[in-house]
Design a protein around this motif. Sequence first.
Motif, PDB file in Angstrom:
ATOM      1  N   ILE A 345       9.292  18.333  -7.846  1.00  0.00           N
ATOM      2  CA  ILE A 345       8.209  17.717  -8.617  1.00  0.00           C
ATOM      3  C   ILE A 345       8.633  16.338  -9.106  1.00  0.00           C
ATOM      4  N   GLN A 346       9.939  16.157  -9.329  1.00  0.00           N
ATOM      5  CA  GLN A 346      10.460  14.979  -9.993  1.00  0.00           C
ATOM      6  C   GLN A 346      10.111  13.669  -9.269  1.00  0.00           C
ATOM      7  N   LYS A 347       9.441  12.769  -9.989  1.00  0.00           N
ATOM      8  CA  LYS A 347       9.022  11.435  -9.519  1.00  0.00           C
ATOM      9  C   LYS A 347       7.952  11.489  -8.438  1.00  0.00           C
ATOM     10  N   ILE A 348       7.566  12.683  -8.004  1.00  0.00           N
ATOM     11  CA  ILE A 348       6.593  12.805  -6.909  1.00  0.00           C
ATOM     12  C   ILE A 348       5.259  13.326  -7.433  1.00  0.00           C
ATOM     13  N   GLY A 349       5.312  14.404  -8.212  1.00  0.00           N
ATOM     14  CA  GLY A 349       4.090  15.014  -8.713  1.00  0.00           C
ATOM     15  C   GLY A 349       3.487  15.972  -7.709  1.00  0.00           C
ATOM     16  N   ILE A 350       2.366  16.544  -8.084  1.00  0.00           N
ATOM     17  CA  ILE A 350       1.616  17.456  -7.218  1.00  0.00           C
ATOM     18  C   ILE A 350       0.395  16.715  -6.695  1.00  0.00           C
ATOM     19  N   ALA A 363     -10.382   5.061 -10.320  1.00  0.00           N
ATOM     20  CA  ALA A 363     -10.015   4.910  -8.914  1.00  0.00           C
ATOM     21  C   ALA A 363      -9.316   3.584  -8.674  1.00  0.00           C
ATOM     22  N   ARG A 364      -9.759   2.552  -9.342  1.00  0.00           N
ATOM     23  CA  ARG A 364      -9.138   1.242  -9.157  1.00  0.00           C
ATOM     24  C   ARG A 364      -7.736   1.203  -9.772  1.00  0.00           C
ATOM     25  N   ILE A 365      -7.511   1.970 -10.838  1.00  0.00           N
ATOM     26  CA  ILE A 365      -6.161   2.064 -11.402  1.00  0.00           C
ATOM     27  C   ILE A 365      -5.209   2.643 -10.359  1.00  0.00           C
ATOM     28  N   VAL A 366      -5.637   3.689  -9.675  1.00  0.00           N
ATOM     29  CA  VAL A 366      -4.794   4.315  -8.656  1.00  0.00           C
ATOM     30  C   VAL A 366      -4.521   3.349  -7.505  1.00  0.00           C
ATOM     31  N   SER A 367      -5.453   2.441  -7.238  1.00  0.00           N
ATOM     32  CA  SER A 367      -5.293   1.513  -6.122  1.00  0.00           C
ATOM     33  C   SER A 367      -4.385   0.332  -6.446  1.00  0.00           C
ATOM     34  N   ARG A 368      -3.963   0.236  -7.724  1.00  0.00           N
ATOM     35  CA  ARG A 368      -3.070  -0.868  -8.121  1.00  0.00           C
ATOM     36  C   ARG A 368      -1.800  -0.287  -8.713  1.00  0.00           C
ATOM     37  N   SER A 369      -0.668  -0.517  -8.033  1.00  0.00           N
ATOM     38  CA  SER A 369       0.577   0.145  -8.415  1.00  0.00           C
ATOM     39  C   SER A 369       1.007  -0.195  -9.831  1.00  0.00           C
ATOM     40  N   ARG A 390       6.904   9.335  -4.287  1.00  0.00           N
ATOM     41  CA  ARG A 390       5.510   9.448  -4.692  1.00  0.00           C
ATOM     42  C   ARG A 390       4.640   8.543  -3.834  1.00  0.00           C
ATOM     43  N   LYS A 391       3.453   8.996  -3.552  1.00  0.00           N
ATOM     44  CA  LYS A 391       2.508   8.195  -2.786  1.00  0.00           C
ATOM     45  C   LYS A 391       2.190   6.914  -3.542  1.00  0.00           C
ATOM     46  N   GLY A 392       2.241   5.780  -2.852  1.00  0.00           N
ATOM     47  CA  GLY A 392       2.039   4.487  -3.487  1.00  0.00           C
ATOM     48  C   GLY A 392       0.573   4.169  -3.727  1.00  0.00           C
TER      49      GLY A 392
END
Length: 456
Positions: A345-350, A363-369, A390-392
């Motif tokens: 789970i660490q640094k990756i999440g579910i 949604a736009r927050i997720v699209s900006r790292s 984690r997915k970028g």
Amino acid sequence: MRKLLLVGCAALVLGGSAAVATSQTPRNETFRMLELFGDVVGIVEQAYVVPVDNKKLIEAALAGMMTALDPHSNYLPPSNYDELRERTEGQYSGVGLTITSEGGLVKVISPMDESPAAKAGVQAGDVISSIEGQNASGLTVSQVSEKLRGSVGTSVRVTFLRDGEDPLEVVLTREIIKVQSVTGRVEGDFGYLRVSTFNENTGRELTEAIAKIKAEKPGVKGYVLDLRNNGGGLLNAAIDVSDAFLERGEIVSQRGRKPEQIQRYSAKPGDLTGGLPVVVLVNYGSASASEIVAGALKDHERATIVGLTSFGKGSVQTVIPLRQGQDGALSITTARYYTPSGASIQKIGIEPDLEVARSEAEARIVSRSSFIYSEAAYATALDSSIGAERKGPHTPREAPGKDFDKEKDYQLQRALDVLRAGGDLSKLSAPPETIVVTEPGSEPKKDETPAETPED
């Protein structure tokens, strides 16, 4: 949560004293550095421009030492240790915030449901900018916590910073926060279960909530388990919640420094829902214990995960009292958590099976790292230990369009849609008011095709 005042999935040790840890540093070098520390304290005491409080000075040094390890190891002064115990017991006085610190900024992990902070509109990821007009930059979590706590009925003025928005200044009136960790209700043909935190009462409260829903709706067809903005809590509570939906199998394992330091936790027979379909709602405010539950139900294919990728806090904090708590306690990272499939789970999440943002702005927050609030954002965070990341920055699969009723909860509506489809995402179509968010800065477009499956 550097520090979680609600220890995210900690193994609480409420008795005993700290064991002496060995170090790879030669003992003579360690003793030399301890002498250096004493010399520095002596010089400060004698030469600083104004008299100093040596107790506060040493407590700050202890906090700094623990923070240097990772974001969640921390020294808890006696008052903060007492607060931790109060929270895990289910009641405390304050404004209802779970907070953390990184880079000199104190951030909100999550506001407690129905707390003064939640009612004022405080959100996960908000930065505490000032308290009573005094700059909060550079304060520790313990210092901020002390300023936020106080007698019931008294008020505190707090300014929060949020990405892309004007500062939010609110006056919070302190209350006795009686944490009812589980609430439930009937939503059409389905049951809705909200778990806001994981404390000593969570397992019992979940059992009671499921029984109440069954009594009110004997023909209930499935359940939504809402773990959004749930910042964690006790490991035992996470195991109890997972066990409520499982008949058998591993729930979570924790692995320490040495290969033999492995603990596994498994479900006992007895699915309280009778095997009915389950959807789990998560977002980037879902951390630690929440991620254990979501990971276990996902790996066992017991639930469909809907929402946004969770926070990614997969480390174990053990609380070790110092002199039976008279000198506070250490909250120290002792292991990592792994889902039943062996994923860290660490640094990756579910990651969700169906990625759904609650709003176009989210949604736009997720699209900006730079705007993503997660464990991976911490410079001193432990690595995942399995080489995965984690997915970028990316575009979430779904978000509500302008025509969607803003009074409604889009993520919850989609969770109910998944239940109506029997958990089969191939049978799920996006409603007409759904949009697929395009590249940052461009205009969103209506989704003209069904959302047959979530993006990988």
